[in-house]
Design an enzyme around this catalytic site. Structure first.
Site, PDB file in Angstrom:
ATOM      1  N   MET A  51       0.837  -1.190   0.115  1.00 30.93           N
ATOM      2  CA  MET A  51      -0.044   0.088  -0.109  1.00 30.93           C
ATOM      3  C   MET A  51       0.803   1.244   0.101  1.00 30.93           C
ATOM      4  O   MET A  51       0.363   2.354   0.248  1.00 30.93           O
ATOM      5  CB  MET A  51      -0.946   0.015   1.270  1.00 30.93           C
ATOM      6  CG  MET A  51      -1.934  -1.312   1.181  1.00 30.93           C
ATOM      7  SD  MET A  51      -3.477  -0.811   2.117  1.00 30.93           S
ATOM      8  CE  MET A  51      -2.831  -0.650   3.601  1.00 30.93           C
ATOM      9  N   GLY A  52       2.177   1.144  -0.605  1.00 29.52           N
ATOM     10  CA  GLY A  52       2.910   2.203  -0.469  1.00 29.52           C
ATOM     11  C   GLY A  52       3.663   2.555   1.056  1.00 29.52           C
ATOM     12  O   GLY A  52       3.732   1.756   1.623  1.00 29.52           O
ATOM     13  N   HIS A  55       9.323   1.210   3.497  1.00 29.00           N
ATOM     14  CA  HIS A  55       9.982   1.133   4.533  1.00 29.00           C
ATOM     15  C   HIS A  55      11.095   0.254   4.463  1.00 29.00           C
ATOM     16  O   HIS A  55      10.685  -0.607   3.319  1.00 29.00           O
ATOM     17  CB  HIS A  55       9.606   1.291   5.922  1.00 29.00           C
ATOM     18  CG  HIS A  55       8.505   0.344   6.151  1.00 29.00           C
ATOM     19  ND1 HIS A  55       8.899  -0.916   6.421  1.00 29.00           N
ATOM     20  CD2 HIS A  55       7.121   0.559   6.294  1.00 29.00           C
ATOM     21  CE1 HIS A  55       7.703  -1.470   6.451  1.00 29.00           C
ATOM     22  NE2 HIS A  55       6.699  -0.813   6.621  1.00 29.00           N
ATOM     23  N   GLU A  56      11.974  -0.148   5.118  1.00 22.77           N
ATOM     24  CA  GLU A  56      13.071  -1.142   5.056  1.00 22.77           C
ATOM     25  C   GLU A  56      12.256  -2.611   4.892  1.00 22.77           C
ATOM     26  O   GLU A  56      12.594  -3.592   4.221  1.00 22.77           O
ATOM     27  CB  GLU A  56      13.750  -1.211   6.172  1.00 22.77           C
ATOM     28  CG  GLU A  56      15.245  -0.181   5.932  1.00 22.77           C
ATOM     29  CD  GLU A  56      16.042  -0.745   4.800  1.00 22.77           C
ATOM     30  OE1 GLU A  56      16.215  -1.926   4.569  1.00 22.77           O
ATOM     31  OE2 GLU A  56      16.201   0.259   3.886  1.00 22.77           O
ATOM     32  N   HIS A  58       9.398  -3.155   3.326  1.00 20.19           N
ATOM     33  CA  HIS A  58       9.051  -3.275   2.139  1.00 20.19           C
ATOM     34  C   HIS A  58      10.113  -3.644   1.190  1.00 20.19           C
ATOM     35  O   HIS A  58      10.057  -4.424  -0.012  1.00 20.19           O
ATOM     36  CB  HIS A  58       8.048  -2.254   1.461  1.00 20.19           C
ATOM     37  CG  HIS A  58       6.950  -1.809   1.965  1.00 20.19           C
ATOM     38  ND1 HIS A  58       6.715  -0.797   2.972  1.00 20.19           N
ATOM     39  CD2 HIS A  58       5.748  -2.432   1.979  1.00 20.19           C
ATOM     40  CE1 HIS A  58       5.611  -0.364   3.271  1.00 20.19           C
ATOM     41  NE2 HIS A  58       4.718  -1.640   3.055  1.00 20.19           N
ATOM     42  N   GLY A 168       5.451  -9.849   4.339  1.00 15.29           N
ATOM     43  CA  GLY A 168       6.073  -9.821   5.739  1.00 15.29           C
ATOM     44  C   GLY A 168       5.447 -10.473   6.456  1.00 15.29           C
ATOM     45  O   GLY A 168       4.086 -10.728   6.823  1.00 15.29           O
ATOM     46  N   LYS A 170       5.640  -9.770   9.526  1.00 18.91           N
ATOM     47  CA  LYS A 170       4.893  -8.713  10.561  1.00 18.91           C
ATOM     48  C   LYS A 170       3.393  -8.667  10.708  1.00 18.91           C
ATOM     49  O   LYS A 170       2.883  -8.877  11.904  1.00 18.91           O
ATOM     50  CB  LYS A 170       5.428  -7.433   9.937  1.00 18.91           C
ATOM     51  CG  LYS A 170       4.541  -6.201  10.216  1.00 18.91           C
ATOM     52  CD  LYS A 170       4.740  -5.796  11.621  1.00 18.91           C
ATOM     53  CE  LYS A 170       4.077  -4.321  11.976  1.00 18.91           C
ATOM     54  NZ  LYS A 170       2.701  -4.384  11.540  1.00 18.91           N
ATOM     55  N   GLN A 174      -2.414 -11.916   8.465  1.00 16.77           N
ATOM     56  CA  GLN A 174      -2.512 -11.621   6.825  1.00 16.77           C
ATOM     57  C   GLN A 174      -1.818 -12.983   6.045  1.00 16.77           C
ATOM     58  O   GLN A 174      -2.691 -13.275   5.185  1.00 16.77           O
ATOM     59  CB  GLN A 174      -2.183 -10.342   6.659  1.00 16.77           C
ATOM     60  CG  GLN A 174      -2.075  -9.935   5.113  1.00 16.77           C
ATOM     61  CD  GLN A 174      -1.701  -8.763   4.551  1.00 16.77           C
ATOM     62  OE1 GLN A 174      -2.668  -7.774   4.968  1.00 16.77           O
ATOM     63  NE2 GLN A 174      -0.412  -8.308   4.471  1.00 16.77           N
TER      64      GLN A 174
END
Ligand code: PAF
Length: 306
Positions: A51-52, A55-56, A58, A168, A170, A174
Site C-alpha cells: 500500500m506504498g 520502509h525497510e 517493503h 512480511g 509482521k 494476513q
C-alpha cells in the site's frame, strides 16, 4: 506498443535484470500485456503487493524478489476495502515520488499503481472471504478487514499472475489468510513470507509508526520486549500458555499508555488458541498506544526435553 512492453524486448541475454529504468503502470490492461509477454519468454515474475509508504520492510521483500525472480512487479494500491468506516484510510501515508525512488533503487522493474476506480469500481459485487482464520483476532476487532485484503490480493494475483508473491511476517494473520486463500482457490503461485524488519530498539517497521508521538514512540518497543520475554521463558522450559500470557501482560501493565487488544498463543496455521506451547506456536500481540494500533508476533518453538 507501450514503453513498458518495449522494455521486455531488449536483449537481456547478458543481464537477467531489466531494471535500468523502472516503469510505472496504472492501467490494468497494460500490466496484463506486460506480464503476458514476460511469461511468454519463460521469465519468472515476483510480485510484492503493497500500500506504498515504503520502509525497510517493503524494501527487504523487493530485494528478495529481485534476487529470486527475473522480473519484479510491485503493486501500490491503498486498498479502501480493508479499512473500516472509522479507520485511518484518509490519513494513510502516501508519497508516490519517494516510493518510486526507493523501488527503483531496490531493483524493481514495474510499479503497478492502479486507480481506485479501476480496482474497486462502484458496481463491484464480488469479494473473497476466508472464513475461520480470518474471523479471529484482527478479524474480530476489524470486521471485514480480511475480506478487503483477500479480495484485493486475489485481484492482484489475477492481474499480475506472478510465479512468487512476497509478504512480511509482521502481519502474521494476513499471511495465514492469504495462504488459505491461495490453497482454497488453487492459485498457481508460491508464497514467500519474509522476517519482520525492525528498528534498532526492536519496534517492527510499519508505515503507521510515523503517527506515534515522540513519547509514544519511546514506549512502542515494549511489544518487542514482550515477545523476547516470552521467547526466553519458553527456552527456559515454561510451556504453559496461561502463565506465559500473564508474564507478557505484566510487562504491558507497567506502561499505562499501552492498551492491550490481545495476547494470543496460537496454532501457527489455524490461529486457534493453544494451552501449551506446541512444537511451533505463534504469539500474536496487538496493542494500542495513543491513536496507533501496533501488531507484532513471534514464532516460538518448544524445547525438546533433554
Ligand atoms: O500488507 C499490506 O500492505 C496490504 O494488506 C496488502 C497485502 C498490500 C493488501 O492491500
Amino acid at each position: 506498443m507501450t514503453n513498458s512492453i518495449s522494455v521486455l524486448e531488449r536483449d537481456s541475454s547478458d543481464s537477467p535484470c531489466y531494471n535500468e529504468e523502472m516503469k510505472t503502470i496504472s492501467s490494468i490492461l497494460s500490466i496484463q500485456k506486460v506480464v503476458t509477454a514476460i511469461r511468454d519468454k519463460k521469465r519468472r515474475i515476483g510480485l510484492v503487493p503493497t500500500m506504498g509508504a515504503f520502509h525497510e520492510g517493503h524494501l527487504s521483500l523487493m530485494r528478495k524478489a529481485r534476487r529470486e525472480c527475473d522480473i519484479v512487479v510491485v503493486s501500490l494500491f491503498v486498498n479502501p476495502l480493508q479499512f473500516g468506516p472509522t479507520e485511518d484510510f484518509k490519513r494513510y501515508p502516501c508519497d508516490l515520488m519517494a516510493d518510486r525512488k526507493m523501488a527503483q533503487a531496490a531493483g524493481v522493474d514495474f510499479l503497478f499503481a492502479p486507480t481506485a476506480e479501476a480496482i474497486v469500481p462502484p458496481d463491484l459485487e464480488t469479494s473473497v472471504s476466508v472464513d475461520k482464520v480470518a474471523s479471529r483476532w484482527e478479524g474480530t476487532i476489524r470486521p471485514g478487514h480480511f475480506r478487503g485484503v483477500a479480495t484485493i490480493v486475489a485481484k492482484l494475483f489475477q492481474i499480475v499472475n506472478p510465479h512468487v508473491a512476497y509478504f512480511g511476517q509482521k502481519d502474521y494473520q494476513q499471511t495465514v489468510v492469504i495462504r488459505k486463500m491461495v490453497r482454497d482457490l488453487h492459485f498457481n503461485l508460491k508464497l514467500r513470507i519474509l522476517p519482520t524488519v525492525r528498528e534498532k530498539d526492536g519496534l517492527a517497521k510499519s508505515s503507521r509508526n510515523k503517527f506515534l508521538l515522540k513519547k509514544e514512540r519511546s514506549v512502542a518497543s515494549i511489544l518487542y520486549r514482550a515477545l523476547q520475554q516470552a521467547k526466553q521463558s519458553v527456552q527456559e522450559g515454561e510451556h504453559d500458555c496461561q502463565r506465559l500470557a500473564q508474564q507478557v501482560a505484566l510487562i504491558f501493565s507497567a506502561e499505562p499508555s499501552v492498551q492491550v487488544d490481545y495476547i494470543a498463543f496460537c496454532h501457527p496455521t489455524t490461529l486457534g488458541l493453544v494451552s501449551r506451547v506446541l512444537r511451533k506456536t505463534v504469539l500474536l500481540l496487538a496493542v494500542r498506544i495513543g491513536s496507533v494500533r501496533l501488531l507484532d508476533n513471534i514464532i516460538l518453538h518448544r524445547q525438546r526435553a533433554l
